[in-house]
Scaffold this active site. Sequence first.
Site, PDB file in Angstrom:
ATOM      1  N   ASP A   1      47.145  16.516  53.561  1.00 46.54           N
ATOM      2  CA  ASP A   1      46.305  15.569  53.481  1.00 46.54           C
ATOM      3  C   ASP A   1      44.753  16.485  53.588  1.00 46.54           C
ATOM      4  O   ASP A   1      43.569  15.944  54.050  1.00 46.54           O
ATOM      5  CB  ASP A   1      46.102  14.699  54.687  1.00 46.54           C
ATOM      6  CG  ASP A   1      46.398  15.150  55.846  1.00 46.54           C
ATOM      7  OD1 ASP A   1      46.577  16.479  55.959  1.00 46.54           O
ATOM      8  OD2 ASP A   1      46.353  14.670  57.088  1.00 46.54           O
TER       9      ASP A   1
ATOM     10  N   HIS B   1      38.878  41.207  38.159  1.00 47.47           N
ATOM     11  CA  HIS B   1      38.606  40.151  39.118  1.00 47.47           C
ATOM     12  C   HIS B   1      39.732  40.248  40.043  1.00 47.47           C
ATOM     13  O   HIS B   1      40.283  39.185  40.361  1.00 47.47           O
ATOM     14  CB  HIS B   1      38.562  38.774  37.810  1.00 47.47           C
ATOM     15  CG  HIS B   1      37.495  38.568  37.428  1.00 47.47           C
ATOM     16  ND1 HIS B   1      37.583  37.572  36.504  1.00 47.47           N
ATOM     17  CD2 HIS B   1      36.298  38.934  37.367  1.00 47.47           C
ATOM     18  CE1 HIS B   1      36.079  37.437  35.850  1.00 47.47           C
ATOM     19  NE2 HIS B   1      35.465  38.431  36.303  1.00 47.47           N
TER      20      HIS B   1
ATOM     21  N   ASP C   1      31.923  42.269  44.104  1.00 49.57           N
ATOM     22  CA  ASP C   1      31.240  41.331  43.250  1.00 49.57           C
ATOM     23  C   ASP C   1      31.224  40.042  44.155  1.00 49.57           C
ATOM     24  O   ASP C   1      32.368  39.351  44.074  1.00 49.57           O
ATOM     25  CB  ASP C   1      32.188  41.356  42.096  1.00 49.57           C
ATOM     26  CG  ASP C   1      31.464  40.232  40.821  1.00 49.57           C
ATOM     27  OD1 ASP C   1      30.473  39.468  41.241  1.00 49.57           O
ATOM     28  OD2 ASP C   1      31.876  40.258  39.741  1.00 49.57           O
TER      29      ASP C   1
ATOM     30  N   ASP D   1      24.969  36.109  41.486  1.00 48.17           N
ATOM     31  CA  ASP D   1      26.101  36.988  41.164  1.00 48.17           C
ATOM     32  C   ASP D   1      25.862  38.475  41.068  1.00 48.17           C
ATOM     33  O   ASP D   1      24.998  38.881  40.111  1.00 48.17           O
ATOM     34  CB  ASP D   1      26.415  36.505  39.448  1.00 48.17           C
ATOM     35  CG  ASP D   1      27.719  37.092  39.053  1.00 48.17           C
ATOM     36  OD1 ASP D   1      28.440  37.781  40.021  1.00 48.17           O
ATOM     37  OD2 ASP D   1      28.088  36.794  37.884  1.00 48.17           O
TER      38      ASP D   1
ATOM     39  N   HIS E   1      34.751  44.635  29.231  1.00 49.94           N
ATOM     40  CA  HIS E   1      33.860  42.969  29.220  1.00 49.94           C
ATOM     41  C   HIS E   1      32.620  43.094  28.898  1.00 49.94           C
ATOM     42  O   HIS E   1      31.992  44.216  28.515  1.00 49.94           O
ATOM     43  CB  HIS E   1      34.164  42.674  30.654  1.00 49.94           C
ATOM     44  CG  HIS E   1      33.275  43.640  31.554  1.00 49.94           C
ATOM     45  ND1 HIS E   1      31.786  43.473  31.809  1.00 49.94           N
ATOM     46  CD2 HIS E   1      33.687  44.515  32.783  1.00 49.94           C
ATOM     47  CE1 HIS E   1      31.669  44.310  32.809  1.00 49.94           C
ATOM     48  NE2 HIS E   1      32.637  44.993  33.298  1.00 49.94           N
TER      49      HIS E   1
ATOM     50  N   HIS F   1      25.894  37.351  31.160  1.00 46.27           N
ATOM     51  CA  HIS F   1      26.432  35.750  30.918  1.00 46.27           C
ATOM     52  C   HIS F   1      25.021  35.106  31.509  1.00 46.27           C
ATOM     53  O   HIS F   1      24.246  35.275  32.399  1.00 46.27           O
ATOM     54  CB  HIS F   1      27.392  35.271  31.510  1.00 46.27           C
ATOM     55  CG  HIS F   1      27.795  35.621  33.080  1.00 46.27           C
ATOM     56  ND1 HIS F   1      27.300  34.789  34.035  1.00 46.27           N
ATOM     57  CD2 HIS F   1      28.436  36.762  33.395  1.00 46.27           C
ATOM     58  CE1 HIS F   1      27.613  35.408  35.207  1.00 46.27           C
ATOM     59  NE2 HIS F   1      28.365  36.544  34.906  1.00 46.27           N
TER      60      HIS F   1
ATOM     61  N   HIS G   1      28.927  31.198  35.283  1.00 44.54           N
ATOM     62  CA  HIS G   1      28.899  31.564  34.245  1.00 44.54           C
ATOM     63  C   HIS G   1      28.293  30.182  33.497  1.00 44.54           C
ATOM     64  O   HIS G   1      29.143  29.116  33.041  1.00 44.54           O
ATOM     65  CB  HIS G   1      30.410  31.489  33.305  1.00 44.54           C
ATOM     66  CG  HIS G   1      31.040  32.740  34.169  1.00 44.54           C
ATOM     67  ND1 HIS G   1      32.493  33.154  34.014  1.00 44.54           N
ATOM     68  CD2 HIS G   1      30.564  34.145  34.495  1.00 44.54           C
ATOM     69  CE1 HIS G   1      32.641  34.391  34.724  1.00 44.54           C
ATOM     70  NE2 HIS G   1      31.405  34.762  34.926  1.00 44.54           N
TER      71      HIS G   1
ATOM     72  N   GLU H   1      25.666  43.387  33.888  1.00 41.92           N
ATOM     73  CA  GLU H   1      26.609  43.875  34.732  1.00 41.92           C
ATOM     74  C   GLU H   1      27.512  44.994  33.848  1.00 41.92           C
ATOM     75  O   GLU H   1      28.914  44.858  33.842  1.00 41.92           O
ATOM     76  CB  GLU H   1      27.504  42.848  35.316  1.00 41.92           C
ATOM     77  CG  GLU H   1      27.895  41.728  34.103  1.00 41.92           C
ATOM     78  CD  GLU H   1      28.781  40.739  35.032  1.00 41.92           C
ATOM     79  OE1 GLU H   1      29.579  41.042  35.368  1.00 41.92           O
ATOM     80  OE2 GLU H   1      28.265  39.654  34.653  1.00 41.92           O
TER      81      GLU H   1
ATOM     82  N   TYR I   1      35.763  51.708  34.287  1.00 39.90           N
ATOM     83  CA  TYR I   1      36.988  51.438  35.323  1.00 39.90           C
ATOM     84  C   TYR I   1      38.122  52.462  35.012  1.00 39.90           C
ATOM     85  O   TYR I   1      38.635  52.180  33.757  1.00 39.90           O
ATOM     86  CB  TYR I   1      37.637  50.013  35.326  1.00 39.90           C
ATOM     87  CG  TYR I   1      36.385  48.970  35.437  1.00 39.90           C
ATOM     88  CD1 TYR I   1      35.686  48.679  36.568  1.00 39.90           C
ATOM     89  CD2 TYR I   1      35.875  48.332  34.061  1.00 39.90           C
ATOM     90  CE1 TYR I   1      34.769  47.491  36.518  1.00 39.90           C
ATOM     91  CE2 TYR I   1      34.722  47.816  34.166  1.00 39.90           C
ATOM     92  CZ  TYR I   1      34.196  47.236  35.412  1.00 39.90           C
ATOM     93  OH  TYR I   1      33.073  46.279  35.585  1.00 39.90           O
TER      94      TYR I   1
ATOM     95  N   ARG J   1      30.960  48.971  38.956  1.00 37.45           N
ATOM     96  CA  ARG J   1      30.173  47.882  38.176  1.00 37.45           C
ATOM     97  C   ARG J   1      28.782  47.867  38.895  1.00 37.45           C
ATOM     98  O   ARG J   1      29.020  47.788  40.034  1.00 37.45           O
ATOM     99  CB  ARG J   1      31.087  46.663  38.248  1.00 37.45           C
ATOM    100  CG  ARG J   1      30.130  45.346  37.507  1.00 37.45           C
ATOM    101  CD  ARG J   1      31.024  44.398  36.856  1.00 37.45           C
ATOM    102  NE  ARG J   1      31.732  43.650  37.971  1.00 37.45           N
ATOM    103  CZ  ARG J   1      33.068  43.545  38.100  1.00 37.45           C
ATOM    104  NH1 ARG J   1      33.812  44.239  37.546  1.00 37.45           N
ATOM    105  NH2 ARG J   1      33.346  42.693  38.952  1.00 37.45           N
TER     106      ARG J   1
ATOM    107  N   GLU K   1      25.725  44.820  39.064  1.00 37.02           N
ATOM    108  CA  GLU K   1      25.411  43.798  38.581  1.00 37.02           C
ATOM    109  C   GLU K   1      24.091  43.138  39.298  1.00 37.02           C
ATOM    110  O   GLU K   1      24.186  43.018  40.367  1.00 37.02           O
ATOM    111  CB  GLU K   1      26.312  42.670  38.508  1.00 37.02           C
ATOM    112  CG  GLU K   1      26.295  41.433  38.016  1.00 37.02           C
ATOM    113  CD  GLU K   1      27.288  40.136  38.060  1.00 37.02           C
ATOM    114  OE1 GLU K   1      28.193  40.584  38.888  1.00 37.02           O
ATOM    115  OE2 GLU K   1      27.529  39.508  37.161  1.00 37.02           O
TER     116      GLU K   1
HETATM  117  N1  GLY Z   1      31.527  37.284  39.242  1.00 39.37           N
HETATM  118  C1  GLY Z   1      31.928  36.970  38.057  1.00 39.37           C
HETATM  119  C2  GLY Z   1      31.101  37.716  36.921  1.00 39.37           C
HETATM  120  O1  GLY Z   1      30.505  38.734  37.251  1.00 39.37           O
HETATM  121  O2  GLY Z   1      31.334  37.464  35.723  1.00 39.37           O
HETATM  122 MN    MN Z   2      28.742  38.057  36.550  1.00 36.45          MN
HETATM  123 MN    MN Z   3      29.761  39.238  39.167  1.00 34.07          MN
END
Ligand code: GLY
Ligand code: MN
Ligand code: MN
Length: 455
Positions: free
Chosen positions: A51, A255, A272, A283, A364, A368, A375, A398, A402, A422, A424
Amino acid sequence: MFNDAMESLPNEPLNIPKSIYKERQQRFLSQLTPSDLVIITTPPEAIRSNDVTYPYRTSSDMLYFVGWADPESALVFHYDGTKWISHIFVQPKDTLKEIWEGRRPGIEGALSEWSVDEANSIHDLEKHLDGYLSKSSAVHVRTGISDGIDSIVRSAIERRDRKRQHFGSGPVSMEDPSRRIAEMRLRKSPEEIELMRYAAEVSSVAHELAMKASKDGITEYQVQAIIEGFFVYGGTSGWAYPSIVGCGENATILHYTVNESTCKGDEIILIDAGAEYKGYAADITRSWPINGKFSDAQKEIYEIVLEAQEQAIAACRVGNPYNQPHEVARSVLAEGLIRLGVIDQTLDEALDLESGQLKHWYMHNTGHWLGLDVHDVGVYKPDGTPRLLEAGMVLTVEPGLYFGAWRPDVECPERYANIGIRIEDDVLVTDGEPDVLTNRCPKTIADIEGIMGTV
Ligand code: GLY
Ligand code: MN
Ligand code: MN
């Protein structure tokens, strides 16, 4: 620990005023015709176990048009013959439920405090839709968010279809309003930017606190606790997306969210994590050595990613294609890896999407849109070509590299084994210089080493 950090934050911004919500509604509805009917749906609550439900997060479109955050609601726009009416359907007041689950604004609260013309119980949605549909020839609704509302809409259309032979009315078409709404959400107003700036400030300070706490033997979840603890302490509703806190080889998993390993002093930790404030996401990613001192190999990779990120941010200017920052970042990363001898191709070869070696280490996109969704909505190529940046758009920048030594698909250079970097930031496009909302978060090697007390 949090108190001092809190004092360095700006005051929380004001709520978005009712007049702004009204203006958004009117701007959207001015694109429609009186025979249109719009239904903004919200997802149902989701069971976590037995529940217990997951914390509720309503649809971003509902937040955008009225700021209503409670579950079991729908928003309808219909034309009454002379003007558009916004009609919200909500959970009615219920003392017993409120004793157990919390207070509800109810129908009365919705009418007095939110920017809507009419309000009713969600249990009356079907009845009202029948009436509105009898006068409409197009329903604008995004299906797939709420099975319950989808089925109400479908059966209301069927009922109306059965009657239409008798009344001589035409068929009802269904359209998805998302693209129109996305066009609006893509361009942020000053009020939205203030909320995003606050989310960015809290998130920046959270990363800074995590840097200060990092030391040999700390676990990923302990660092996560500091970051997310400060999100809440800072007055946000918590994370905007599950925090990625990975040290050592976990920093090379884009991720990674398990966050359960113990960190060693000489490892890089990649975090991140961003907070959500009044629906708006931050982000941020930062990567730093657990012991506060970059090794030469870590420095070599970090400097390349930082250069790529700074040049990509500089490309976030009005009139540039949205993907220019990505192309700039790819070039800088490829040049850097050629210089280090990691890539043994020419620059053009390295950048080739099929055969280039850059994609082994950078797989990547560079960013975005950012807003009510991390996103965020907004078509990148509306007419098949990249959209040009406009003032008021917010995007992330970002780039990363890696070097997963665990990967069977590619041979990792030993010198860079398990270095994952990374960087960002969240960037507002303006008529002048790019405005980095997350500017406050330490980023250069000197800043990070200084914050961590190792210089
Ligand atoms: N935190 C997910 C991205 O950077 O797209
Ligand atoms: Mn991002
Ligand atoms: Mn991110």
